[in-house]
Enzyme design. Structure first.
Site, PDB file in Angstrom:
ATOM      1  N   HIS A  39       0.849  -1.195  -0.095  1.00  0.00           N
ATOM      2  CA  HIS A  39       0.083  -0.032   0.015  1.00  0.00           C
ATOM      3  C   HIS A  39       1.013   1.162  -0.003  1.00  0.00           C
ATOM      4  O   HIS A  39       1.215   1.830   1.076  1.00  0.00           O
ATOM      5  CB  HIS A  39      -1.005   0.114   1.200  1.00  0.00           C
ATOM      6  CG  HIS A  39      -1.966  -0.719   1.235  1.00  0.00           C
ATOM      7  ND1 HIS A  39      -3.201  -0.361   0.528  1.00  0.00           N
ATOM      8  CD2 HIS A  39      -2.317  -2.046   1.597  1.00  0.00           C
ATOM      9  CE1 HIS A  39      -3.876  -1.557   0.618  1.00  0.00           C
ATOM     10  NE2 HIS A  39      -3.569  -2.357   1.382  1.00  0.00           N
ATOM     11  N   TYR A 153      -5.302 -20.674   6.298  1.00  0.00           N
ATOM     12  CA  TYR A 153      -4.701 -19.497   7.432  1.00  0.00           C
ATOM     13  C   TYR A 153      -4.323 -20.275   8.803  1.00  0.00           C
ATOM     14  O   TYR A 153      -3.183 -19.835   9.199  1.00  0.00           O
ATOM     15  CB  TYR A 153      -5.943 -18.411   7.550  1.00  0.00           C
ATOM     16  CG  TYR A 153      -5.580 -17.292   8.576  1.00  0.00           C
ATOM     17  CD1 TYR A 153      -4.842 -16.469   8.267  1.00  0.00           C
ATOM     18  CD2 TYR A 153      -5.856 -17.432  10.043  1.00  0.00           C
ATOM     19  CE1 TYR A 153      -4.294 -15.415   8.996  1.00  0.00           C
ATOM     20  CE2 TYR A 153      -5.357 -16.287  10.880  1.00  0.00           C
ATOM     21  CZ  TYR A 153      -4.743 -15.259  10.406  1.00  0.00           C
ATOM     22  OH  TYR A 153      -4.356 -14.290  11.229  1.00  0.00           O
ATOM     23  N   THR A 188      -8.765  -4.351  12.697  1.00  0.00           N
ATOM     24  CA  THR A 188      -8.039  -3.996  11.694  1.00  0.00           C
ATOM     25  C   THR A 188      -8.713  -3.920  10.348  1.00  0.00           C
ATOM     26  O   THR A 188      -9.694  -4.580  10.226  1.00  0.00           O
ATOM     27  CB  THR A 188      -6.649  -4.749  11.473  1.00  0.00           C
ATOM     28  OG1 THR A 188      -6.995  -5.994  11.075  1.00  0.00           O
ATOM     29  CG2 THR A 188      -5.840  -4.730  12.952  1.00  0.00           C
TER      30      THR A 188
END
Ligand code: NAP
Length: 253
Positions: A39, A153, A188
């Site tokens: 980003h 994950y 988040t």
């Protein structure tokens, strides 16, 4: 003197969320910090906010060449490397195992597992040159206990937990400490997206996910960043191969 005065740290995925909180708290404690992320706008803005104490490097942690270049750039900019925070990670596909594609599985492992491998591999030489240091790997409560969601994950965070212990043993003689951190649900962008993907009322979902933690709510990015500051500092000089669980009691069950 700050708790991290004179130290240089690199945080992968440092532009947003937990990584950004780690960058800010470590700089406040006296460190210079390299922010590595995809980003560019958020990463550059965070670096600008901290003036000469931060530098932004664009790199995808699943690319060995890009990771190596970011680490070399950090040493060139700040003269050394003392702390590596392997924070970049993705939640990935949330489907039952029998519905997952190989590509969905591989994408999570490429970022969450291979990214930690690449950054650790290329950090060892500068950490040795600095006379030792601290590697902090972001695992998860999902690297400690199961839940009926996100199989790739869970696999990736379980791997990170044991990679930390193996590297702790391999590099103890070099005075390089390696520890894992295991956050519960932290508010988040990653968790916001996860909750949005559940459909229905996001406020209700946030409340329900918070209630899974005995303390009754989700954590903040700073709850994790303070643990990172401790593991980065010399206050933790006898701590290696350990699991720092910061989860509001989630794994007490
Ligand atoms: P986040 O809000 O998604 O921020 C992670 C940052 O890493 C983002 O800027 C992300 O960019 C970046 N990133 C993703 N893939 C990357 C790549 N290949 N190369 C470089 N940067 C990359 O995540 P977070 O919630 O702060 O989580 C940080 C770490 O804590 C992760 O390892 C996560 O698994 C772990 N963790 C989080 C929680 C939680 O509840 N939040 C709980 C346990 C563990 P993109 O936005 O483009 O992906």
């Amino acid at each position: 003197m700050g708790r991290l005065s004179g130290k240089v740290a690199l945080v992968t995925g440092g532009a947003l969320g937990i990584g950004a909180a780690c960058v800010t708290r470590m700089i406040e404690a006296g460190a210079n910090v390299a922010i590595v992320d995809l980003h560019d706008d958020a990463g550059q803005a965070l670096a600008a906010q901290h003036g000469g104490n931060a530098r932004y490097f664009h790199a995808d942690v699943s690319s060995e060449a890009q990771v190596a270049a970011a680490i070399a750039g950090t040493v060139e900019a700040f003269g050394r490397l003392d702390v590596l925070v392997n924070n970049a990670g993705i939640a990935g596909a949330n489907k039952p195992t029998h519905e997952l594609t190989e590509a969905e599985w591989d994408r999570v492992q490429a970022i969450n597992v291979k990214g930690v491998f690449f950054a650790t591999k290329h950090a060892i030489a500068p950490l040795r040159a600095a006379g030792g240091g601290s590697i902090i790997n972001l695992s998860s409560i999902y690297g400690l206990v199961g839940a009926a969601d996100s199989p790739p994950y869970h696999a990736s965070k379980g791997a990170v937990r044991l990679m930390s212990k193996t590297d702790a043993m391999l590099y103890a003689a070099d005075r390089i400490r390696v520890n894992s951190i295991h956050p519960g649900f932290i508010w988040t962008p990653m968790v916001e997206q996860h909750i949005a993907s559940m459909g229905g009322d996001p406020v209700q979902h946030r409340h329900e996910v918070g209630a899974l933690h005995p303390l009754g709510h989700m954590g903040d990015a700073d709850d994790i960043a303070w643990g990172v500051v401790y593991l980065a500092s010399d206050e933790s000089k006898f701590v290696t191969g350990s699991e720092l669980v910061i989860d509001g009691g989630y794994t007490c069950h």
